[in-house]
Motif scaffolding. Structure first.
Motif, PDB file in Angstrom:
ATOM      1  N   GLY A 193      78.915  73.104  15.133  1.00 22.57           N
ATOM      2  CA  GLY A 193      79.904  74.072  15.593  1.00 22.57           C
ATOM      3  C   GLY A 193      79.299  75.430  15.881  1.00 22.57           C
ATOM      4  O   GLY A 193      78.503  75.949  15.102  1.00 22.57           O
ATOM      5  N   ARG A 194      79.686  76.018  17.025  1.00 20.38           N
ATOM      6  CA  ARG A 194      79.161  77.318  17.420  1.00 20.38           C
ATOM      7  C   ARG A 194      80.065  78.470  17.011  1.00 20.38           C
ATOM      8  O   ARG A 194      79.815  79.615  17.368  1.00 20.38           O
ATOM      9  CB  ARG A 194      78.959  77.351  18.940  1.00 20.38           C
ATOM     10  CG  ARG A 194      78.030  76.261  19.497  1.00 20.38           C
ATOM     11  CD  ARG A 194      76.622  76.387  18.968  1.00 20.38           C
ATOM     12  NE  ARG A 194      75.681  75.586  19.743  1.00 20.38           N
ATOM     13  CZ  ARG A 194      74.867  74.664  19.229  1.00 20.38           C
ATOM     14  NH1 ARG A 194      74.893  74.415  17.928  1.00 20.38           N
ATOM     15  NH2 ARG A 194      74.027  74.005  19.988  1.00 20.38           N
ATOM     16  N   GLY A 195      81.142  78.137  16.278  1.00 19.27           N
ATOM     17  CA  GLY A 195      82.100  79.185  15.920  1.00 19.27           C
ATOM     18  C   GLY A 195      81.776  79.886  14.618  1.00 19.27           C
ATOM     19  O   GLY A 195      82.387  80.884  14.276  1.00 19.27           O
ATOM     20  N   GLY A 196      80.827  79.373  13.874  1.00 19.12           N
ATOM     21  CA  GLY A 196      80.488  80.053  12.635  1.00 19.12           C
ATOM     22  C   GLY A 196      79.833  79.165  11.607  1.00 19.12           C
ATOM     23  O   GLY A 196      78.668  79.326  11.280  1.00 19.12           O
ATOM     24  N   LYS A 235      82.988  65.911  12.544  1.00 15.19           N
ATOM     25  CA  LYS A 235      84.338  66.482  12.512  1.00 15.19           C
ATOM     26  C   LYS A 235      85.297  65.621  13.336  1.00 15.19           C
ATOM     27  O   LYS A 235      86.412  65.327  12.915  1.00 15.19           O
ATOM     28  CB  LYS A 235      84.284  67.903  13.076  1.00 15.19           C
ATOM     29  CG  LYS A 235      85.456  68.781  12.690  1.00 15.19           C
ATOM     30  CD  LYS A 235      85.393  70.094  13.451  1.00 15.19           C
ATOM     31  CE  LYS A 235      85.168  71.262  12.534  1.00 15.19           C
ATOM     32  NZ  LYS A 235      85.296  72.551  13.212  1.00 15.19           N
ATOM     33  N   ASN A 263      89.135  77.209  19.907  1.00 14.14           N
ATOM     34  CA  ASN A 263      89.180  78.533  19.294  1.00 14.14           C
ATOM     35  C   ASN A 263      88.479  79.551  20.198  1.00 14.14           C
ATOM     36  O   ASN A 263      87.253  79.585  20.297  1.00 14.14           O
ATOM     37  CB  ASN A 263      88.505  78.467  17.913  1.00 14.14           C
ATOM     38  CG  ASN A 263      88.683  79.752  17.109  1.00 14.14           C
ATOM     39  OD1 ASN A 263      89.054  80.780  17.669  1.00 14.14           O
ATOM     40  ND2 ASN A 263      88.408  79.683  15.814  1.00 14.14           N
ATOM     41  N   PHE A 293      91.257  89.892  13.460  1.00 14.39           N
ATOM     42  CA  PHE A 293      90.020  89.158  13.220  1.00 14.39           C
ATOM     43  C   PHE A 293      90.295  87.857  12.467  1.00 14.39           C
ATOM     44  O   PHE A 293      89.733  86.806  12.781  1.00 14.39           O
ATOM     45  CB  PHE A 293      89.088  90.075  12.416  1.00 14.39           C
ATOM     46  CG  PHE A 293      87.729  89.506  12.154  1.00 14.39           C
ATOM     47  CD1 PHE A 293      86.952  89.000  13.180  1.00 14.39           C
ATOM     48  CD2 PHE A 293      87.212  89.510  10.869  1.00 14.39           C
ATOM     49  CE1 PHE A 293      85.689  88.495  12.932  1.00 14.39           C
ATOM     50  CE2 PHE A 293      85.948  89.005  10.611  1.00 14.39           C
ATOM     51  CZ  PHE A 293      85.188  88.499  11.635  1.00 14.39           C
ATOM     52  N   GLU A 308      90.147  79.170  10.982  1.00 12.12           N
ATOM     53  CA  GLU A 308      90.922  78.032  11.491  1.00 12.12           C
ATOM     54  C   GLU A 308      92.293  77.839  10.868  1.00 12.12           C
ATOM     55  O   GLU A 308      93.259  77.543  11.569  1.00 12.12           O
ATOM     56  CB  GLU A 308      90.102  76.741  11.411  1.00 12.12           C
ATOM     57  CG  GLU A 308      89.566  76.400  10.037  1.00 12.12           C
ATOM     58  CD  GLU A 308      88.579  75.233  10.105  1.00 12.12           C
ATOM     59  OE1 GLU A 308      87.909  75.062  11.137  1.00 12.12           O
ATOM     60  OE2 GLU A 308      88.495  74.497   9.112  1.00 12.12           O
ATOM     61  N   ASN A 345      87.624  73.300  17.476  1.00  8.22           N
ATOM     62  CA  ASN A 345      86.250  73.686  17.803  1.00  8.22           C
ATOM     63  C   ASN A 345      86.240  74.975  18.606  1.00  8.22           C
ATOM     64  O   ASN A 345      87.206  75.333  19.273  1.00  8.22           O
ATOM     65  CB  ASN A 345      85.544  72.598  18.632  1.00  8.22           C
ATOM     66  CG  ASN A 345      85.020  71.448  17.798  1.00  8.22           C
ATOM     67  OD1 ASN A 345      85.367  70.289  18.008  1.00  8.22           O
ATOM     68  ND2 ASN A 345      84.174  71.751  16.833  1.00  8.22           N
ATOM     69  N   THR A 405      81.179  75.292  21.567  1.00  7.68           N
ATOM     70  CA  THR A 405      81.011  73.913  21.097  1.00  7.68           C
ATOM     71  C   THR A 405      81.564  72.949  22.138  1.00  7.68           C
ATOM     72  O   THR A 405      80.899  72.006  22.565  1.00  7.68           O
ATOM     73  CB  THR A 405      81.751  73.709  19.760  1.00  7.68           C
ATOM     74  OG1 THR A 405      81.469  74.791  18.882  1.00  7.68           O
ATOM     75  CG2 THR A 405      81.352  72.399  19.112  1.00  7.68           C
ATOM     76  N   CYS A 431      88.731  82.647   1.871  1.00 12.33           N
ATOM     77  CA  CYS A 431      88.140  82.136   3.113  1.00 12.33           C
ATOM     78  C   CYS A 431      86.817  82.828   3.382  1.00 12.33           C
ATOM     79  O   CYS A 431      86.376  83.701   2.634  1.00 12.33           O
ATOM     80  CB  CYS A 431      89.094  82.302   4.302  1.00 12.33           C
ATOM     81  SG  CYS A 431      89.081  83.936   5.066  1.00 12.33           S
ATOM     82  N   ALA A 432      86.209  82.445   4.472  1.00  8.38           N
ATOM     83  CA  ALA A 432      84.872  82.953   4.780  1.00  8.38           C
ATOM     84  C   ALA A 432      84.856  84.419   5.192  1.00  8.38           C
ATOM     85  O   ALA A 432      83.787  85.024   5.270  1.00  8.38           O
ATOM     86  CB  ALA A 432      84.230  82.103   5.869  1.00  8.38           C
TER      87      ALA A 432
HETATM   88  C1  LIG Z   1      87.275  85.693   9.508  1.00 10.27           C
HETATM   89  C2  LIG Z   1      86.882  84.556  10.371  1.00 10.27           C
HETATM   90  C3  LIG Z   1      86.938  84.693  11.746  1.00 10.27           C
HETATM   91  C4  LIG Z   1      86.587  83.647  12.581  1.00 10.27           C
HETATM   92  N1  LIG Z   1      86.648  83.832  13.923  1.00 10.27           N
HETATM   93  C5  LIG Z   1      86.310  82.817  14.737  1.00 10.27           C
HETATM   94  C6  LIG Z   1      86.378  82.995  16.151  1.00 10.27           C
HETATM   95  O1  LIG Z   1      86.719  84.053  16.655  1.00 10.27           O
HETATM   96  N2  LIG Z   1      86.039  81.946  16.939  1.00 10.27           N
HETATM   97  C7  LIG Z   1      85.632  80.738  16.421  1.00 10.27           C
HETATM   98  O2  LIG Z   1      85.366  79.818  17.178  1.00 10.27           O
HETATM   99  N3  LIG Z   1      85.549  80.556  15.101  1.00 10.27           N
HETATM  100  C8  LIG Z   1      85.884  81.560  14.245  1.00 10.27           C
HETATM  101  N4  LIG Z   1      85.818  81.352  12.894  1.00 10.27           N
HETATM  102  C9  LIG Z   1      85.394  80.015  12.403  1.00 10.27           C
HETATM  103  C10 LIG Z   1      86.564  79.052  12.377  1.00 10.27           C
HETATM  104  O3  LIG Z   1      87.211  79.145  11.126  1.00 10.27           O
HETATM  105  C11 LIG Z   1      86.102  77.603  12.548  1.00 10.27           C
HETATM  106  O4  LIG Z   1      85.066  77.345  11.646  1.00 10.27           O
HETATM  107  C12 LIG Z   1      85.606  77.248  13.935  1.00 10.27           C
HETATM  108  O5  LIG Z   1      86.547  77.596  14.911  1.00 10.27           O
HETATM  109  C13 LIG Z   1      85.304  75.773  14.020  1.00 10.27           C
HETATM  110  O6  LIG Z   1      84.764  75.428  15.271  1.00 10.27           O
HETATM  111  P1  LIG Z   1      83.282  74.900  15.437  1.00 10.27           P
HETATM  112  O7  LIG Z   1      83.074  73.779  14.469  1.00 10.27           O
HETATM  113  O8  LIG Z   1      83.198  74.450  16.826  1.00 10.27           O
HETATM  114  O9  LIG Z   1      82.384  76.041  15.125  1.00 10.27           O
HETATM  115  C14 LIG Z   1      86.157  82.405  12.034  1.00 10.27           C
HETATM  116  C15 LIG Z   1      86.093  82.274  10.653  1.00 10.27           C
HETATM  117  C16 LIG Z   1      86.439  83.327   9.826  1.00 10.27           C
HETATM  118  C17 LIG Z   1      86.359  83.140   8.356  1.00 10.27           C
END
Ligand SMILES: Cc1cc2nc3c(=O)[nH]c(=O)nc-3n(C[C@H](O)[C@H](O)[C@H](O)COP(=O)(O)O)c2cc1C
Lengths: 127, 607
Positions: free
Chosen positions: B176-179, B187, B204, B292, B297, B331, B335, B511-512
């Motif tokens: 995942g590129r989201g974090g 997944k 996302n 933010f 998720e 996702n 991603t 949460c994170a």
């Molecule tokens: C405070 C916070 C903000 C987040 N913001 C984003 C975001 O803007 N975009 C995103 O893709 N994931 C964000 N995430 C991560 C998502 O919770 C999630 O892990 C992600 O969307 C999963 O997609 P992936 O597996 O493709 O990375 C954030 C997490 C936290 C804790």
């Protein structure tokens, strides 16, 4: 609008091929019309539109048409250079629309150099 | 009904195309004005039949905008204004002479570089996610299809089972590129295996990190790639409906997404019986609630359901119980965008790029004190040094590099000694930072690292949703201590206290957001402890940033008495006669730094 079937995707790819080629800057052949002030006044713009029309009418998708500056032989304008992939460029001089069409059909499409209009093979050495 | 697709969007033949970047950055630099002028000039020069102007998505070289690329020649022009247009068209497109003075100059005194492919900013990148950037008009589906668009979808629908698709994505190593960097294939598998029908998928696109614009750019330049990725995921998981949750502040991305969705529906690529293969899927776009935390998720799902965006404890994970209690796969934009490329070119190809643990590429938005701010895509394993110095062009103004922060507001600050670190998920975690979603902020010697920690804590403090105590109170407490240190009220015991608080917030947050919030403090304490010491013990800010700890004065030797500083001083705190050294009245000085900026002789000192 019609819904696509899997095979329709390739039809669109084909139809767009010339444009894709242009964007990638790579084709089987490249035709350069020399467009210095001298070339333009001798009618280079007409040569250009003739060639473009040939490409469009015959739906040629692997030839790139481009312009460049004066080729240094102002007295023999309009001029164009034909460059087939992996072959030395050939310069053609004293063009008119009819000659341009012949060169396009014979050299660009068929690969036969039209020696009677050609100036010479290869480019000047640049060092 | 016969399917005649030969007439759809008939293409005309041109000899040249001007690809003008219409990403948000260039648009705010008046790219549309330049485009209109180009179209006008092309008419004037009678080239309408020969030359076409195409607005593309973000090309990534935002620092140089507005930019255009002339094809087939591959010539790159930058920082264009309406006044340049006549010259450009006449010289390059009529006479065939590329215009040097509008080209990119790598650094002062060096010759211009005509070709896009020779400019280091571009040539060092490797594009998978952004492969179509600057090459297609994102508002025309045919242009996407022309570059193999929707072929991957056709492939999975006609020749692969959902399980095979999942295996392929798993084998590719995509994370995942989201974090969090969780395995995407795994997944999907969890969501597929989850019992229950009416499964959902979500894209996302909230992108709440300040300074980050990767996802915006991907959507602006290649919206169909995101849709195609989602379609493939939906097929693999067994979902018929998806949502794209996009940040409200992204009007251009939203517009292009809507256009893309409409066109995909017209072609039968969304809706019922997609490509005549019996697969149904559709999406809708949901505008984000503007915080933010909405990107997290479970908060995002709450927000989609119309509830307050607050995270909840996991498990259950969204794959088990997500949107409306249904199994949901979420996702990130980037991603999803990797998916069609993996299906087209194979998992083996994808997994050959990158490092042992992190495959493929990563898109970074490179901002801050760096010459070439913009969007870059590099293979995992590229070093920070390559990104900052080779692609980013180093630090402007002859200043020294100090640190780079990766991963957005809750990422760590990485010092010069670690610049040769190859980027991947694990390596960044080892040095106290995160991949995050790809923000990358470069800082130079004039950045105070204590102030940086304060800044991010301030952001995170106000973005904490307040649901759990550790995050809400802990971040605020850390902020107040760091602010005290900046204000000259730091005490030696603050360091230990900060460390304890940071560990507690990290461990006990829901949460994170809280889980990663201490990173800026912990990393600056780890690598820039001397700056904390200077603030606390010597009551000095070595970078000359923290107002309570600095003093402006004028070097009488260097001052030429030009009076410029006194003219710029908003408080009339500077006095002195023309051609004589000036003096700053400390009582009146508000430490705004206007004098220092205006001085041409570097005579204003700060300590
Ligand atoms: C405070 C916070 C903000 C987040 N913001 C984003 C975001 O803007 N975009 C995103 O893709 N994931 C964000 N995430 C991560 C998502 O919770 C999630 O892990 C992600 O969307 C999963 O997609 P992936 O597996 O493709 O990375 C954030 C997490 C936290 C804790």
């Amino acid at each position: 609008m019609a819904k696509l079937k899997p095979e329709d995707l390739n039809k669109i790819v084909e139809r767009m091929r010339h444009q894709t080629l242009l964007r990638d800057g790579a084709g089987r052949a490249k035709v350069t019309v020399h467009m210095g002030t001298c070339g333009i006044s001798a009618g280079a713009r007409k040569i250009m539109s003739t060639l473009l029309a040939s490409i469009e009418k015959q739906q040629i998708s692997d030839v790139i048409l481009t312009t460049s500056g004066c080729a240094g032989l102002c007295s023999q304008e309009p001029m164009m250079t034909v460059e087939l992939k992996d072959q030395a460029p050939v310069k053609y001089v004293d063009l008119d629309e009819k000659k341009a069409r012949t060169i396009f059909a014979d050299h660009v499409l068929e690969g036969k150099i039209v020696t009677e209009f050609a100036l010479g093979m290869g480019s000047e050495r640049v060092s | 009904m016969p399917t005649d697709t030969s007439q759809i969007g008939k293409t005309k033949t041109y000899r040249a195309q001007l690809l003008i970047c219409a990403g948000t950055g260039c648009v705010s630099n008046r790219a549309f004005k330049v485009r209109d002028a180009l179209v006008e000039e092309i008419k004037k020069q009678d080239l309408v039949e020969e030359v076409q102007v195409v607005a593309t998505g973000c090309q990534g070289f935002c620092a140089q905008g507005p930019i255009i690329i002339v094809q087939p020649d591959g010539i790159f022009y930058q920082m264009l204004t309406v006044d340049d247009v006549h010259l450009l068209i006449e010289e390059h497109l009529v006479k065939g002479r590329p215009v040097e003075k509008l080209m990119y100059i790598p650094s002062k005194g060096k010759p211009p570089i005509p070709k896009l492919s020779d400019i280091a900013f571009f040539s060092k990148q490797r594009l998978i996610v952004l492969k179509n950037r600057g090459l297609i008009d994102p508002e025309k589906i045919d242009e996407y299809i022309a570059r193999d668009g929707y072929q991957a979808l056709a492939k999975v629908l006609t020749s692969m089972t959902p399980e095979q698709v999942i295996d392929e994505i798993k084998a590719s190593g995509l994370r995942g590129r989201g974090g969090a960097g969780f395995s995407t294939g795994r997944k999907w598998e969890l969501a597929r295996e989850a019992s229950g029908n009416g499964k959902y998928i979500i894209c996302n696109a909230d992108e709440g990190d300040p300074g980050a614009f990767m996802d915006r750019s991907v959507i602006e330049s290649d919206p169909h790639a995101v849709l195609e990725g989602m379609l493939i995921g939906a097929y693999a998981i067994g979902s018929e409906y998806g949502y794209i949750y996009i940040r409200e502040e992204y009007p251009l991305a939203m517009k292009r997404l809507h256009i893309a969705i409409d066109q995909a529906r017209e072609y039968g690529l969304l809706g019922d019986d997609i490509l005549g293969c019996g697969f149904n899927f559709d999406v809708s776009v949901h505008r984000g609630a503007g915080a933010f935390i909405c990107g997290e998720e479970t908060s995002l799902i709450a927000s989609l359901e119309g509830r307050t965006p607050e995270p909840r404890i996991r498990p259950p994970f969204p794959a088990q119980s997500g949107l409306w209690g249904k199994p949901t796969n979420i996702n990130n934009v980037e991603t999803w965008t990797n998916v069609p490329a993996i299906i087209n070119r194979g998992s083996e190809w994808f997994s050959s790029i990158g490092t042992e643990s992190s495959k493929g590429t990563k898109v970074f938005s490179v901002v801050g004190k760096v010459t070439n701010t913009g969007l870059v895509e590099v293979p995992m394993g590229t070093t920070l040094r390559e990104i900052v110095h080779d692609i980013g062009g180093g630090i402007p103004g002859g200043k020294r590099f100090k640190a780079v922060q990766t991963g957005g507001p809750s990422g760590g600050c990485i010092p010069e000694s670690l610049l040769d670190l190859p980027i991947d998920y694990e390596r960044l975690a080892e040095v106290g930072s995160i991949m995050g979603s790809g923000g990358l902020i470069v800082m130079d010697e004039e950045t105070c690292m204590v102030d940086v920690a304060r800044y991010f804590l301030d952001f995170l403090r106000s973005e904490s949703c307040g649901k759990c105590t550790t995050c809400r109170e802990g971040i605020a407490a850390m902020h107040d201590i760091v602010a005290d240190i900046c204000n000259g009220q730091g005490k030696p015991e603050h360091i230990g206290l900060l460390q304890d608080l940071a560990e507690a917030v990290k461990d006990a947050s829901l949460c994170a957001l809280g889980g990663t919030a201490p990173n800026p403090v912990l990393s600056t304490l780890r690598y820039f402890n001397d700056e904390y010491e200077a603030h606390i013990k010597d009551k000095k800010c070595p970078a000359g940033v923290c107002q309570a700890l600095i003093k402006y004065s004028i070097d009488a030797e260097k001052c030429k008495g030009c009076t410029l500083c006194s003219k710029h001083c908003p408080e009339e705190a500077i006095t002195g006669k023309t051609k004589e050294a000036h003096i700053i009245d400390e009582e009146k000085c508000i430490k705004c730094g206007a004098c220092r900026e205006s001085c041409k002789f570097e005579a204003v000192l700060v300590e």
